[in-house]
Design an enzyme around this catalytic site. Structure first.
Site, PDB file in Angstrom:
ATOM      1  N   TYR A   1       0.787  -1.229   0.000  1.00  0.00           N
ATOM      2  CA  TYR A   1       0.000   0.000   0.000  1.00  0.00           C
ATOM      3  C   TYR A   1       0.824   1.286   0.000  1.00  0.00           C
ATOM      4  O   TYR A   1       0.250   2.359  -0.063  1.00  0.00           O
ATOM      5  CB  TYR A   1      -1.071   0.014   1.093  1.00  0.00           C
ATOM      6  CG  TYR A   1      -0.602  -0.177   2.519  1.00  0.00           C
ATOM      7  CD1 TYR A   1       0.250   0.718   3.131  1.00  0.00           C
ATOM      8  CD2 TYR A   1      -1.082  -1.256   3.254  1.00  0.00           C
ATOM      9  CE1 TYR A   1       0.642   0.537   4.441  1.00  0.00           C
ATOM     10  CE2 TYR A   1      -0.699  -1.443   4.564  1.00  0.00           C
ATOM     11  CZ  TYR A   1       0.173  -0.541   5.158  1.00  0.00           C
ATOM     12  OH  TYR A   1       0.549  -0.727   6.444  1.00  0.00           O
TER      13      TYR A   1
ATOM     14  N   LYS B 266     -13.465   4.228   9.534  1.00  0.00           N
ATOM     15  CA  LYS B 266     -13.757   2.860   9.957  1.00  0.00           C
ATOM     16  C   LYS B 266     -15.214   2.484   9.672  1.00  0.00           C
ATOM     17  O   LYS B 266     -16.123   3.295   9.796  1.00  0.00           O
ATOM     18  CB  LYS B 266     -13.482   2.712  11.471  1.00  0.00           C
ATOM     19  CG  LYS B 266     -12.044   2.999  11.866  1.00  0.00           C
ATOM     20  CD  LYS B 266     -11.054   1.969  11.362  1.00  0.00           C
ATOM     21  CE  LYS B 266     -10.948   0.760  12.217  1.00  0.00           C
ATOM     22  NZ  LYS B 266     -10.151   0.884  13.404  1.00  0.00           N
TER      23      LYS B 266
HETATM   24  S1  IVH Z   1      -1.329   3.371   5.239  1.00  0.00           S
HETATM   25  C1  IVH Z   1       1.045   6.427   7.238  1.00  0.00           C
HETATM   26  N1  IVH Z   1      -2.935   1.877   3.812  1.00  0.00           N
HETATM   27  O1  IVH Z   1      -3.958   0.139   8.978  1.00  0.00           O
HETATM   28  C2  IVH Z   1       0.333   5.354   6.549  1.00  0.00           C
HETATM   29  N2  IVH Z   1      -2.587   1.278   6.084  1.00  0.00           N
HETATM   30  O2  IVH Z   1      -4.479   1.873  11.280  1.00  0.00           O
HETATM   31  C3  IVH Z   1       0.020   4.220   7.419  1.00  0.00           C
HETATM   32  N3  IVH Z   1      -3.754  -0.736   6.788  1.00  0.00           N
HETATM   33  O3  IVH Z   1      -0.750  -0.015  10.417  1.00  0.00           O
HETATM   34  C4  IVH Z   1      -0.576   3.066   6.789  1.00  0.00           C
HETATM   35  N4  IVH Z   1      -4.696  -1.191   4.844  1.00  0.00           N
HETATM   36  O4  IVH Z   1      -1.627  -2.057   9.113  1.00  0.00           O
HETATM   37  C5  IVH Z   1      -2.388   2.070   5.015  1.00  0.00           C
HETATM   38  N5  IVH Z   1      -4.303   0.635   2.413  1.00  0.00           N
HETATM   39  C6  IVH Z   1      -3.756   0.819   3.615  1.00  0.00           C
HETATM   40  C7  IVH Z   1      -3.982  -0.041   4.701  1.00  0.00           C
HETATM   41  C8  IVH Z   1      -3.377   0.224   5.923  1.00  0.00           C
HETATM   42  C9  IVH Z   1      -4.537  -1.571   6.102  1.00  0.00           C
HETATM   43  C10 IVH Z   1      -3.412  -0.890   8.210  1.00  0.00           C
HETATM   44  C11 IVH Z   1      -1.921  -0.851   8.469  1.00  0.00           C
HETATM   45  C12 IVH Z   1      -1.713   0.268   9.449  1.00  0.00           C
HETATM   46  C13 IVH Z   1      -3.081   0.423  10.047  1.00  0.00           C
HETATM   47  C14 IVH Z   1      -3.287   1.821  10.576  1.00  0.00           C
END
Ligand code: IVH
Length: 680
Positions: free
Chosen positions: A229, A318
Site C-alpha cells: 500500500y 472505519k
Molecule cells: S497506510 C502512514 N494503507 O492500517 C500510513 N494502512 O491503522 C500508514 N492498513 O498499520 C498506513 N490497509 O496495518 C495504510 N491501504 C492501507 C492499509 C493500511 C490496512 C493498516 C496498516 C496500518 C493500520 C493503521
C-alpha cells in the site's frame, strides 16, 4: 516445457527461475494464470533437480529458496529506517469532512485528489529491497522498530524475492498488509478442529499467529497474502508525484495491490467510495475494517507532514465494528423441532455489525467446551453481514469471580422428558417427541412456513398461543380450527376479520404440492431440495412411505443417513397417523401420472449411476442426457441399478457394481451408446 538439455546448466537454471517467477507473478499478483498448475510443477521439479546437482548455481531469486532454515536467534528487533506511522480514525462522515477541511486549509485549495484504499485487516509489514533484492522484512512493532521475520515472509508467493525491473532503486522499502483470505482462514480452522488444535478467532489473529511461527516451514503452509500500500522509503530511484501511480509501479515490479483502489476527486468522491465499499464489504474474499484515504500528491503529503505518530495527509474511515465485547448474563436451553437442545447465551445488549445483539447461540456442548465459556464471562461477539452473531472468544483476563460452569440439563427444560446424546453426534436431544410442547410448536411453525404449506397469517406468535391454549397440538388440528371460531376470538389481537382471513388461508393451503407436503413433515435432514427430489422420484405418497432404505439411497443425493431418517419417520405409528389425519382433513396435491411421453423414451425404466471423472462430457451433462432419454439417475449403486457409467478413477461405486455383477460402461462405450440415440 521446452527441451533445454543442449544449453549450459547455468543458463538452464537462470531461464527456469525466470519462467517460474513469471508464472508465479501471473498467478499470485495478477490473478490470471498463464499456464496450468501442472506445467508450473514440472518446471519447478526440473529446477530442483538441476539445483540438487549444482548447488553452487542456486539463484537467490529461485522459488526453491522461499522456505529456508529457522532463524537461529528467534526474531531480532531492528529499527525501521523511517517510523511506521499509524492512522487517525474517522468513525463518521462528519470526522471525514473535518479531515478534508483541515487538509484543504493547509494546502489552500479545495481541489484535492484522494487515493481510496480498502483498509485490509491484517498486519503491517515493511520490506527492504537493496538493488532489487529482498533483504529484510520487519513487523510494525512499536512503529520505531519491529521484529525481523524475513525467513517467514519469504515463504509468501505474493512477496517478490527480486523486483521485476532492470533498473531497481538502490534501496526501497515497501509497506503493505499481510492478511489471510477468508476461505483459507476457514480451511485452516476446519483442519485445526479435526486435529483438536486451537482455532484462531479471526483471520487477523490467524495471520499474526502464522507470521510468528519460529519455523518458516509452518508459515509456508499458511494461506497468507501481501498487498502493498505504499513506498515507505526510497533511495537512488525516481520519485513520483502521485501515490496512486507509485502503486501501479509496485504492481509492475511484482507486488499485489488492491484492485478496488481508486483515485477520486474531493470529499464527495470519498463519501461515494465509502458507500460503494460498505455495500460489498461482506462479499469480499478478505476482511476489511474501513477505508484509508490518502492525499494523492506526494508533494502535498510532504507539505502536510505529521502530527505525533500519524500523517496529516491520511485518515482511516472505519466501518461499524463487526466484533465487540460484552458479558453473558445467563445461558438458557432451547428445544428445537427435532428435540435438539441448543444452549443460547443471553447477553448484555451490544451494538455490533450494525445491530443490537442480545442473544447468541452456543450450538452444542462441544462448542461450550471448545470456547471454555462460563456464565458471566466477558466474550467477543462477531456479527459480519447477515451471518448470525457468534461468540468467538472468551476474554479470560476479565473472568469474574462469580462466574460458573454451564451444566447441560439431563431432563428437557420444557417437558422434563429425559435427554439423550446419540453416540457420534454433538447434539443432545429431548426424547419427548411431539409430547414436548416445544417440539410441537417448532414442528407446527415448520409445517406452516413459507417453503412448506405456506399458510399466510399463521405466524410464530400465533402458533405459540394456539399450542398454549391447547387449540392445536398436531398439524391436522390446524384444519379443524374452522369449528373453533369462538375460541379463536379469545386470542390476543384476533378479531372477526383476521379470523376469517386466517381460516381462508388455511383452506387455501389444503391444495398443495407433493414436494411441499414432504418438506412440511419435518423429517430430519430432509430439506427443501431433498423433498423436491423425493417428490419427483416417487410418484405417490404410498410409494414413498413404503420405500425401504435400499430404494431410498438409489435416489440422487439421498445418502444412507437421510434414507434411515426417512424410513424411521414413516415407520413410526404416530407419524403415519398424523399423515392420515391430514389427508382426511382434505389435504391434496396433484399426483404425477406417468407421462405417456416418457413411456416412449428409449431408456424409460432404466436406472443409471454415473461415477469417476469423464473427459468428453461432464457428469452433469451425462446425467441430463440420460434423463432426457427417459432414464432415472441415482446417486448410489444397488441391485436395481441398470448400469454403472464409470469414468477414470472410479472408486467404491465401481467395486460395488462389480460385486453385484452389474453392467458397467466406460467413457468410450458411453459415447458410442449415446450416439445411438442422436435422434432423440
Ligand atoms: S497506510 C502512514 N494503507 O492500517 C500510513 N494502512 O491503522 C500508514 N492498513 O498499520 C498506513 N490497509 O496495518 C495504510 N491501504 C492501507 C492499509 C493500511 C490496512 C493498516 C496498516 C496500518 C493500520 C493503521
Amino acid at each position: 516445457m521446452i527441451d533445454q538439455s543442449i544449453k549450459p546448466v547455468n543458463e538452464q537454471i537462470i531461464e527456469l527461475v525466470k519462467l517460474l517467477n513469471d508464472y508465479s507473478y501471473a498467478y499470485h499478483i495478477k490473478d490470471s494464470p498463464i499456464v496450468p498448475d501442472a506445467e508450473y510443477d514440472r518446471c519447478y521439479k526440473a529446477l530442483q533437480e538441476l539445483e540438487t546437482k549444482h548447488p553452487e548455481l542456486i539463484q537467490k531469486s529461485s522459488p526453491t529458496q522461499r522456505v529456508g532454515e529457522k532463524p537461529s536467534y528467534g526474531f531480532v528487533t531492528v529499527p525501521h529506517t523511517l517510523p511506521m506511522l499509524s492512522l487517525d480514525n474517522a468513525f463518521n462522515d462528519a470526522s471525514l469532512i473535518d479531515f478534508n477541511e483541515r487538509v484543504s486549509k493547509l494546502l489552500s485549495t479545495s481541489h484535492i485528489d484522494y487515493c481510496c484504499e480498502p483498509k485490509l485487516d491484517g498486519l503491517a509489514i515493511s520490506l527492504r529491497y537493496e538493488f532489487g533484492r529482498l533483504v529484510r522484512g520487519l513487523t510494525r512493532g512499536d512503529g520505531l522498530s519491529g521484529e525481523d521475520i524475513t525467513s517467514n515472509i519469504k515463504t509468501l508467493k505474493s512477496i517478490p524475492l527480486t523486483l521485476r525491473t532492470d533498473t531497481p532503486p538502490e534501496v526501497m522499502e515497501v509497506r503493505g498488509e499481510i492478511y489471510m483470505p477468508t476461505e483459507g482462514f476457514e480451511r485452516l480452522n476446519a483442519t485445526a478442529i479435526e486435529k483438536g488444535d486451537k482455532v484462531f478467532v479471526n483471520p487477523r489473529n490467524a495471520a499474526a499467529g502464522s507470521l510468528r511461527q519460529l519455523d518458516p516451514k509452518v508459515t509456508a503452509t499458511r494461506p497468507l497474502v501481501l498487498c502493498a500500500y505504499s513506498i515507505g522509503y526510497i533511495e537512488g530511484g525516481e520519485e513520483l508525484d502521485s501515490h496512486f501511480d507509485s502503486l501501479a509501479i509496485l504492481n509492475n515490479w511484482g507486488f499485489r495491490i488492491n484492485p478496488l483502489m481508486e483515485k477520486v476527486q474531493g470529499i464527495e468522491g470519498c463519501i461515494e467510495y465509502y458507500a460503494k465499499l460498505e455495500a460489498i464489504r461482506n462479499e469480499l474474499s478478505y476482511d476489511i475494517d474501513g477505508i484509508v484515504y490518502k492525499v494523492d500528491s506526494i508533494e502535498s503529503q510532504k507539505r502536510l507532514g505529521f502530527v505525533a505518530r500519524a500523517p496529516r495527509w491520511a485518515i482511516a474511515r472505519k466501518f461499524p465494528a463487526q466484533e465487540e465485547m460484552t458479558q453473558i448474563e445467563e445461558i438458557d436451553f432451547q428445544v428445537g423441532r427435532t428435540g435438539a437442545i441448543t444452549p443460547v447465551a443471553r447477553l448484555k445488549p451490544v451494538f455490533v455489525g450494525g445491530v443490537t445483539v442480545s442473544n447468541a447461540t452456543l450450538h452444542n456442548k462441544d462448542e461450550i467446551t471448545r470456547l471454555g465459556v462460563k456464565v458471566k464471562d466477558f466474550v467477543i461477539i462477531r456479527r459480519a453481514g447477515d451471518v448470525i452473531p457468534q461468540i468467538v472468544q472468551v476474554v479470560e483476563d476479565r473472568r469474574p469471580e462469580d462466574g460458573y460452569s454451564v451444566i447441560f440439563p439431563e431432563q428437557c427444560p420444557v417437558c422434563s422428558s429425559d435427554t439423550e446424546q446419540v453416540s457420534g453426534e454433538a447434539t443432545i436431544r429431548c426424547t419427548g417427541g411431539l409430547a414436548c410442547s416445544a417440539q410441537r410448536k417448532e414442528a407446527l411453525k415448520h409445517f406452516v412456513s413459507r417453503k412448506a404449506l405456506d399458510i399466510d397469517g399463521l405466524g410464530d406468535k400465533l402458533i405459540e398461543q394456539l399450542v398454549e391454549m391447547e387449540l392445536v397440538s398436531s398439524p391436522a388440528d390446524i384444519f379443524l380450527l374452522k369449528d373453533k371460531k369462538l375460541d379463536l376470538l379469545k386470542l390476543e389481537r384476533m378479531g372477526k376479520k383476521s379470523i376469517d382471513n386466517l381460516l381462508n388461508s388455511i383452506e387455501a393451503a389444503k391444495n398443495t404440492q407433493f414436494n411441499r407436503f414432504i418438506y412440511s413433515l419435518g423429517i430430519r435432514e430432509v430439506g427443501e431440495a431433498t423433498a423436491r427430489t423425493l417428490a419427483s422420484y416417487f410418484k405417490t405418497l404410498a410409494e414413498l412411505m413404503s420405500a425401504n432404505e435400499e430404494v431410498l439411497v438409489s435416489v440422487e443425493d439421498v445418502g444412507p443417513i437421510v434414507a434411515r431418517h426417512i424410513r424411521v419417520f414413516f415407520q413410526q405409528e404416530s407419524n403415519r397417523e398424523t399423515i392420515n389425519l391430514l389427508l382426511n382433513a382434505g389435504l391434496v396435491w396433484e399426483e404425477k401420472p406417468e407421462s405417456d411421453e416418457s413411456l416412449d423414451l428409449p431408456l424409460t425404466g432404466k436406472i443409471y449411476v454415473v461415477t469417476g471423472s469423464l473427459s468428453q462430457m461432464n457428469r452433469d451433462e451425462v446425467k441430463n442426457r440420460l434423463i432426457q432419454l427417459g432414464a432415472k439417475v441415482s446417486g448410489s449403486v444397488s441391485s436395481k441399478t441398470s448400469c454403472l457409467i464409470a469414468g477414470e478413477k472410479a472408486g467404491s461405486k465401481l467395486t460395488k457394481a462389480q460385486s453385484l455383477n452389474l453392467p458397467i460402461m466406460d467413457e468410450t462405450e458411453l459415447m458410442a451408446f449415446l450416439s445411438d440415440f442422436e435422434a432423440y
